[in-house]
Motif scaffolding. Structure first.
Motif, PDB file in Angstrom:
ATOM      1  N   ALA A  31       0.832  -1.213   0.000  1.00  0.00           N
ATOM      2  CA  ALA A  31       0.000   0.000   0.000  1.00  0.00           C
ATOM      3  C   ALA A  31       0.862   1.257   0.000  1.00  0.00           C
ATOM      4  O   ALA A  31       0.560   2.234  -0.704  1.00  0.00           O
ATOM      5  CB  ALA A  31      -0.928  -0.015   1.225  1.00  0.00           C
ATOM      6  N   ALA A  32       1.945   1.260   0.776  1.00  0.00           N
ATOM      7  CA  ALA A  32       2.833   2.430   0.842  1.00  0.00           C
ATOM      8  C   ALA A  32       3.520   2.670  -0.495  1.00  0.00           C
ATOM      9  O   ALA A  32       3.643   3.828  -0.942  1.00  0.00           O
ATOM     10  CB  ALA A  32       3.869   2.232   1.943  1.00  0.00           C
ATOM     11  N   MET A  33       3.968   1.611  -1.141  1.00  0.00           N
ATOM     12  CA  MET A  33       4.625   1.768  -2.446  1.00  0.00           C
ATOM     13  C   MET A  33       3.649   2.316  -3.472  1.00  0.00           C
ATOM     14  O   MET A  33       3.976   3.224  -4.247  1.00  0.00           O
ATOM     15  CB  MET A  33       5.230   0.432  -2.902  1.00  0.00           C
ATOM     16  N   LYS A  34       2.431   1.797  -3.505  1.00  0.00           N
ATOM     17  CA  LYS A  34       1.453   2.290  -4.463  1.00  0.00           C
ATOM     18  C   LYS A  34       1.095   3.750  -4.175  1.00  0.00           C
ATOM     19  O   LYS A  34       0.935   4.551  -5.100  1.00  0.00           O
ATOM     20  CB  LYS A  34       0.192   1.411  -4.439  1.00  0.00           C
ATOM     21  N   ALA A  35       0.978   4.105  -2.911  1.00  0.00           N
ATOM     22  CA  ALA A  35       0.647   5.485  -2.546  1.00  0.00           C
ATOM     23  C   ALA A  35       1.742   6.450  -2.978  1.00  0.00           C
ATOM     24  O   ALA A  35       1.467   7.621  -3.288  1.00  0.00           O
ATOM     25  CB  ALA A  35       0.411   5.583  -1.041  1.00  0.00           C
ATOM     26  N   SER A  36       2.992   5.982  -3.032  1.00  0.00           N
ATOM     27  CA  SER A  36       4.106   6.846  -3.434  1.00  0.00           C
ATOM     28  C   SER A  36       4.226   6.974  -4.950  1.00  0.00           C
ATOM     29  O   SER A  36       5.035   7.763  -5.440  1.00  0.00           O
ATOM     30  CB  SER A  36       5.417   6.296  -2.867  1.00  0.00           C
ATOM     31  N   GLY A  37       3.427   6.202  -5.691  1.00  0.00           N
ATOM     32  CA  GLY A  37       3.454   6.301  -7.148  1.00  0.00           C
ATOM     33  C   GLY A  37       4.042   5.092  -7.846  1.00  0.00           C
ATOM     34  O   GLY A  37       4.095   5.047  -9.086  1.00  0.00           O
ATOM     35  N   VAL A  38       4.487   4.077  -7.103  1.00  0.00           N
ATOM     36  CA  VAL A  38       5.057   2.877  -7.700  1.00  0.00           C
ATOM     37  C   VAL A  38       3.964   2.074  -8.401  1.00  0.00           C
ATOM     38  O   VAL A  38       2.858   1.912  -7.869  1.00  0.00           O
ATOM     39  CB  VAL A  38       5.738   2.003  -6.622  1.00  0.00           C
ATOM     40  N   GLN A  39       4.267   1.565  -9.593  1.00  0.00           N
ATOM     41  CA  GLN A  39       3.384   0.613 -10.270  1.00  0.00           C
ATOM     42  C   GLN A  39       3.718  -0.777  -9.736  1.00  0.00           C
ATOM     43  O   GLN A  39       4.826  -1.274  -9.947  1.00  0.00           O
ATOM     44  CB  GLN A  39       3.585   0.661 -11.782  1.00  0.00           C
ATOM     45  N   PHE A  40       2.771  -1.418  -9.069  1.00  0.00           N
ATOM     46  CA  PHE A  40       3.025  -2.702  -8.409  1.00  0.00           C
ATOM     47  C   PHE A  40       2.268  -3.812  -9.137  1.00  0.00           C
ATOM     48  O   PHE A  40       1.050  -3.734  -9.312  1.00  0.00           O
ATOM     49  CB  PHE A  40       2.602  -2.646  -6.942  1.00  0.00           C
ATOM     50  N   VAL A  41       2.998  -4.847  -9.561  1.00  0.00           N
ATOM     51  CA  VAL A  41       2.426  -5.963 -10.302  1.00  0.00           C
ATOM     52  C   VAL A  41       2.692  -7.245  -9.515  1.00  0.00           C
ATOM     53  O   VAL A  41       3.824  -7.489  -9.082  1.00  0.00           O
ATOM     54  CB  VAL A  41       3.046  -6.089 -11.709  1.00  0.00           C
ATOM     55  N   THR A  42       1.665  -8.066  -9.320  1.00  0.00           N
ATOM     56  CA  THR A  42       1.816  -9.343  -8.621  1.00  0.00           C
ATOM     57  C   THR A  42       1.523 -10.485  -9.587  1.00  0.00           C
ATOM     58  O   THR A  42       0.406 -10.597 -10.109  1.00  0.00           O
ATOM     59  CB  THR A  42       0.856  -9.448  -7.426  1.00  0.00           C
ATOM     60  N   LEU A  43       2.524 -11.333  -9.821  1.00  0.00           N
ATOM     61  CA  LEU A  43       2.355 -12.500 -10.682  1.00  0.00           C
ATOM     62  C   LEU A  43       2.441 -13.758  -9.826  1.00  0.00           C
ATOM     63  O   LEU A  43       3.432 -13.993  -9.140  1.00  0.00           O
ATOM     64  CB  LEU A  43       3.432 -12.534 -11.769  1.00  0.00           C
TER      65      LEU A  43
END
Length: 424
Positions: A356-368
């Motif tokens: 959640a913190a990474m996404k809030a900072s603008g990171v594009q997060f992908v889970t495979l």
């Protein structure tokens, strides 16, 4: 009934004028094996007999013989403990069956009959048909592998890696180069940087028809007549991004190296090497179980990367993500790809907070959940659903789809999730 021969029946050579009933009986005899085929009254000869013997050694069946020359003496299958005889069996199946079937039979021999230990002998490795699953087995054995076998093992792994690179590299480069170019477009360009083709197409809705000039006056002064004209009013200018030697995007591949993820580790290593070779990307490869290892400095050779992994052990996703998060310097230009079945042995709530913190900072997060061609993987559904609720849907991805997934992440578009209705 034997489990695998049905995959090969259509490929078996038959007599050109065999009666339909005789051919049907021959096929049933091949499927059933010696123990269950008495009612067919069909005896096998020539290549059919040799194929049946090879199948019987692996899948069991009455009075056939194992590769070591001893009778099976019952339904239990076995390949014996003699490496030379098993090597001969491997040669036989490569003679009688296509490579896709050979790979299935090798996998069954490793899983059912303890063939893995014999792979520590060089003559065995020279006889096998290399594939991703075999590479996974070799990597799990690498710590126990004697020096005399390691060079042969590296050669086998390199063959598989080179085949994957030849299949995947070109499309990956083309797809991601296009995505990077599009993501670099600017909306307030200098005049010399305007992309006129895209600008005109983006502003066609602003086309204005200009009134026609006085026909008599125009003809008198120029000798020609002119009809109505129009113009496009460019409310929005689209420009080319200025070329730069610095990386446009940072990619972090965070790969679970637990035993169930072997095929994903192989594909991720190959893709990591391809991405690292692109000047416009800065790529980091991190593998983890309960410990975290950064293999970025080995990305110039995916074989070195693979032998730097250690398949097996537990899983601490939270610790791995904490390390990746500490290496992010440009959140808005970073794509983090977590490749894991999500069976977390660490602190679940902390893992979700980090995502959640990474996404809030603008990171594009992908889970495979997997990066392989093996079909639907086993995974932790509860964790997958929790990530989906954070806007990071978890899904399985084939190697062929991976470039499109990365392109969408780079351009911050919706991810091309396959069978979206079946995803958690």
């Amino acid at each position: 009934m034997r489990q695998k021969p049905g995959e090969t029946m259509e490929r078996t050579t038959t007599a050109p004028h065999a009666p339909p009933d005789a051919e049907r009986l021959r096929r049933w005899r091949m499927v059933l094996g010696a123990d269950s085929a008495d009612s067919t009254g069909r005896a096998l000869t020539g290549q059919d007999a040799a194929m049946d013997s090879a199948l019987n050694a692996l899948y069991g069946g009455g009075g056939g013989k194992k590769p070591n020359g001893r009778g099976t003496g019952g339904r239990s299958a076995g390949l014996g403990a003699s490496a030379p005889s098993v090597a001969r069996w491997l040669g036989d199946i490569r003679t009688y069956f296509p490579s896709s079937v050979v790979q299935v039979m090798q996998r069954d021999a490793i899983d059912r009959l303890g063939l893995a230990t014999l792979l520590l002998e060089p003559e065995m490795l020279e006889a096998v048909e290399p594939d991703v699953h075999l590479v996974g087995t070799l990597l799990s054995l690498s710590k126990a592998m004697p020096e005399t076998t390691k060079e042969t093992a590296r050669a086998v792994v390199r063959r598989v890696v080179e085949d994957l690179e030849a299949r995947l590299e070109s499309r990956t480069r083309t797809t991601l180069t296009g995505a990077l170019d599009r993501s670099a477009r600017i909306s307030r360009p200098r005049h010399r940087d305007i992309d006129w083709d895209r600008t005109i197409r983006a502003n066609l809705k602003n086309y204005l028809t200009l009134p026609a000039p006085d026909t008599a006056t125009t003809a008198e002064t120029t000798g020609t007549t002119t009809g109505a004209t129009g113009t496009v009013v460019p409310e929005r200018l689209i420009g080319y991004g200025r070329s730069s030697r610095s990386a446009k995007k940072d990619i972090v591949l965070c790969v679970d190296q637990s035993g169930s993820m072997a095929a994903s580790v192989v594909h991720a290593s190959v893709f990591g090497a391809v991405l690292a070779s692109m000047r416009t990307l800065s790529t980091r490869l991190v593998v983890f179980d309960t410990a975290v290892v950064d293999l970025t400095d080995q990305l110039d050779d995916p074989v070195d990367v693979l032998f730097g992994t250690q398949l097996g052990g537990g899983t601490d996703i939270n610790r791995a993500l904490a390390y990746c998060q500490s290496r992010i310097t440009r959140p808005a230009d970073t794509v983090v790809v977590l490749i894991s079945d999500l069976y977390e042995g660490g602190i679940r709530d902390e893992m979700l907070k980090r995502v959640a913190a990474m996404k809030a900072s603008g990171v594009q997060f992908v889970t495979l959940l997997a990066l392989s061609d093996e079909g639907a993987p086993a995974y932790d559904h509860e964790h997958a659903a929790a990530l989906g609720a954070l806007g990071a849907p978890a899904f399985a991805c084939t190697p062929d789809l991976f470039p499109d997934v990365m392109a969408a992440a780079i351009e911050k578009r919706p991810l091309p999730i396959p069978d979206k209705e079946h995803q958690p």
